[in-house]
Design a protein around this motif. Structure first.
Motif, PDB file in Angstrom:
ATOM      1  N   ARG A 193       8.148 -14.105  -8.637  1.00 13.33           N
ATOM      2  CA  ARG A 193       8.020 -12.723  -9.096  1.00 13.33           C
ATOM      3  C   ARG A 193       7.172 -11.935  -8.095  1.00 13.33           C
ATOM      4  NH1 ARG A 193       7.019 -10.538 -14.718  1.00 13.33           N
ATOM      5  NH2 ARG A 193       7.374  -8.329 -14.283  1.00 13.33           N
ATOM      6  N   HIS A 194       6.211 -12.626  -7.477  1.00 15.10           N
ATOM      7  CA  HIS A 194       5.296 -11.964  -6.536  1.00 15.10           C
ATOM      8  C   HIS A 194       5.307 -12.721  -5.218  1.00 15.10           C
ATOM      9  CE1 HIS A 194       3.710 -11.388 -10.661  1.00 15.10           C
ATOM     10  NE2 HIS A 194       3.682 -10.128 -10.264  1.00 15.10           N
TER      11      HIS A 194
ATOM     12  N   GLY B 162      14.102 -10.513  -0.107  1.00 19.25           N
ATOM     13  CA  GLY B 162      14.301  -9.551  -1.183  1.00 19.25           C
ATOM     14  C   GLY B 162      15.708  -9.531  -1.730  1.00 19.25           C
TER      15      GLY B 162
ATOM     16  N   GLU C  79      14.959  -6.912  -9.655  1.00 19.66           N
ATOM     17  CA  GLU C  79      14.097  -5.725  -9.654  1.00 19.66           C
ATOM     18  C   GLU C  79      12.741  -5.956 -10.319  1.00 19.66           C
ATOM     19  OE1 GLU C  79      16.900  -5.719 -13.051  1.00 19.66           O
ATOM     20  OE2 GLU C  79      17.169  -5.873 -10.888  1.00 19.66           O
ATOM     21  N   ASN C  80      12.570  -7.129 -10.956  1.00 22.46           N
ATOM     22  CA  ASN C  80      11.254  -7.439 -11.528  1.00 22.46           C
ATOM     23  C   ASN C  80      10.299  -8.028 -10.500  1.00 22.46           C
ATOM     24  OD1 ASN C  80      11.908  -6.701 -14.200  1.00 22.46           O
ATOM     25  ND2 ASN C  80      13.135  -8.575 -14.346  1.00 22.46           N
ATOM     26  N   ALA C  81      10.838  -8.340  -9.332  1.00 21.61           N
ATOM     27  CA  ALA C  81      10.011  -8.981  -8.308  1.00 21.61           C
ATOM     28  C   ALA C  81       9.349  -7.932  -7.418  1.00 21.61           C
ATOM     29  CB  ALA C  81      10.876  -9.910  -7.461  1.00 21.61           C
ATOM     30  N   GLU C  82       8.257  -8.354  -6.771  1.00 27.78           N
ATOM     31  CA  GLU C  82       7.580  -7.471  -5.811  1.00 27.78           C
ATOM     32  C   GLU C  82       7.224  -8.268  -4.557  1.00 27.78           C
ATOM     33  OE1 GLU C  82       3.915  -5.550  -7.016  1.00 27.78           O
ATOM     34  OE2 GLU C  82       3.885  -4.379  -5.152  1.00 27.78           O
TER      35      GLU C  82
ATOM     36  N   VAL D 164       4.853  -8.023  -1.266  1.00 29.07           N
ATOM     37  CA  VAL D 164       3.779  -7.314  -0.546  1.00 29.07           C
ATOM     38  C   VAL D 164       3.777  -7.886   0.861  1.00 29.07           C
ATOM     39  CG1 VAL D 164       1.304  -6.897  -0.396  1.00 29.07           C
ATOM     40  CG2 VAL D 164       2.410  -7.011  -2.641  1.00 29.07           C
TER      41      VAL D 164
ATOM     42  N   PRO E 107      13.981  -5.781  -5.309  1.00 27.76           N
ATOM     43  CA  PRO E 107      12.539  -5.779  -5.610  1.00 27.76           C
ATOM     44  C   PRO E 107      11.806  -4.568  -5.050  1.00 27.76           C
ATOM     45  CG  PRO E 107      13.159  -7.755  -4.357  1.00 27.76           C
ATOM     46  CD  PRO E 107      14.326  -6.833  -4.342  1.00 27.76           C
ATOM     47  N   LYS E 108      10.647  -4.322  -5.610  1.00 28.57           N
ATOM     48  CA  LYS E 108       9.733  -3.329  -5.031  1.00 28.57           C
ATOM     49  C   LYS E 108       9.132  -3.972  -3.773  1.00 28.57           C
ATOM     50  CE  LYS E 108       5.503  -0.871  -6.099  1.00 28.57           C
ATOM     51  NZ  LYS E 108       4.248  -0.994  -6.847  1.00 28.57           N
ATOM     52  N   VAL E 109       9.134  -3.235  -2.675  1.00 28.50           N
ATOM     53  CA  VAL E 109       8.540  -3.768  -1.443  1.00 28.50           C
ATOM     54  C   VAL E 109       7.380  -2.860  -1.059  1.00 28.50           C
ATOM     55  CG1 VAL E 109       8.914  -4.377   0.982  1.00 28.50           C
ATOM     56  CG2 VAL E 109      10.755  -4.719  -0.676  1.00 28.50           C
ATOM     57  N   THR E 110       6.200  -3.444  -0.968  1.00 25.27           N
ATOM     58  CA  THR E 110       5.019  -2.685  -0.560  1.00 25.27           C
ATOM     59  C   THR E 110       4.617  -3.147   0.833  1.00 25.27           C
ATOM     60  OG1 THR E 110       4.312  -2.602  -2.865  1.00 25.27           O
ATOM     61  CG2 THR E 110       2.643  -2.086  -1.207  1.00 25.27           C
TER      62      THR E 110
END
Ligand SMILES: C[S@@+](CC[C@H](N)C(=O)[O-])C[C@H]1O[C@@H](n2cnc3c(N)ncnc32)[C@H](O)[C@@H]1O
Length: 192
Positions: free
Chosen positions: A48-49, A65, A70-73, A75, A98-101
């Protein structure tokens, strides 16, 4: 008229473009061969992270990714501003779930500021600093966190302290996977 749909997903198109660019100019991406091992590990772990150290222009972040939802992130940390900017553009074009920071900065300074936890980490920055990244990130890992370290073949000398730690500290179950003339070290955290 119905537009013809591309057989490749946006992510795959961006990956192929980066692979071509990497052949033209020197771009030290993980590439398709070691990338395949990375993808297998991501598929198995379904994290997930994800923490990535060494973004470059986003190839490995997109590779990981596209396996996640879409629940994954993810960093990912990149010391060079120009690369981080291109990575951001590539990630947008790849349109992965996923969200990518993307954090611009020195991983040695950035990692202590991150919250975690991380179930997966990909280490692919300055080889002599791998152990330092791991030391700083370890308190954000838990039992079962998978850490993949790139270039554990050709740069084994520069990362010998890291390899010694993951293989012999008792903190990880670790194995080296040879791919061509290089390889990756895959280490699974054994305890909290
Ligand atoms: C081998 S490339 C990463 C390739 C990328 N993982 C891929 O496969 O597409 C290493 C990257 O790590 C970055 N880097 C080196 N030292 C760093 C540090 N201390 N903190 C963050 N990034 C660093 C470099 O600028 C470079 O872009």
């Amino acid at each position: 008229m119905i537009a013809e749909k591309s057989a490749l997903s946006s992510a795959e198109e961006v990956l192929r473009q980066i692979e071509k660019a990497a052949q033209r100019e020197f771009l030290p991406i993980v590439g398709p061969s070691r990338g395949k091992i990375l993808v297998e590990e991501v598929r198995k772990a379904k994290p997930r992270h994800v923490l990535e150290v060494g973004t470059l222009i986003g190839y490995s972040a997109i590779l990981m990714g596209k396996e996640l939802d879409e629940n994954a992130e993810i960093v990912t940390i990149e010391i060079h501003r120009d690369e981080a900017k291109i990575a951001g553009e590539n990630v947008v074009r790849a349109n992965i779930p996923p969200k990518v920071t993307i954090i611009t900065g020195d991983a040695v300074e950035v990692i202590p500021t991150l919250n975690g936890p991380f179930e997966f980490a990909f280490i692919d920055a300055e080889k002599s600093e791998y152990l330092q990244y791991l030391d700083l990130a370890e308190n954000k890992f838990h039992k079962g966190t998978v850490v993949v370290a790139d270039n554990a073949g050709i740069f084994a000398d520069q990362m010998s302290d890291y390899l010694d730690y993951v293989r012999n500290s008792g903190e990880y179950k670790s194995r080296y996977v040879q791919v061509g003339d290089d390889g990756v070290e895959i280490s699974v955290k054994l305890q909290l």
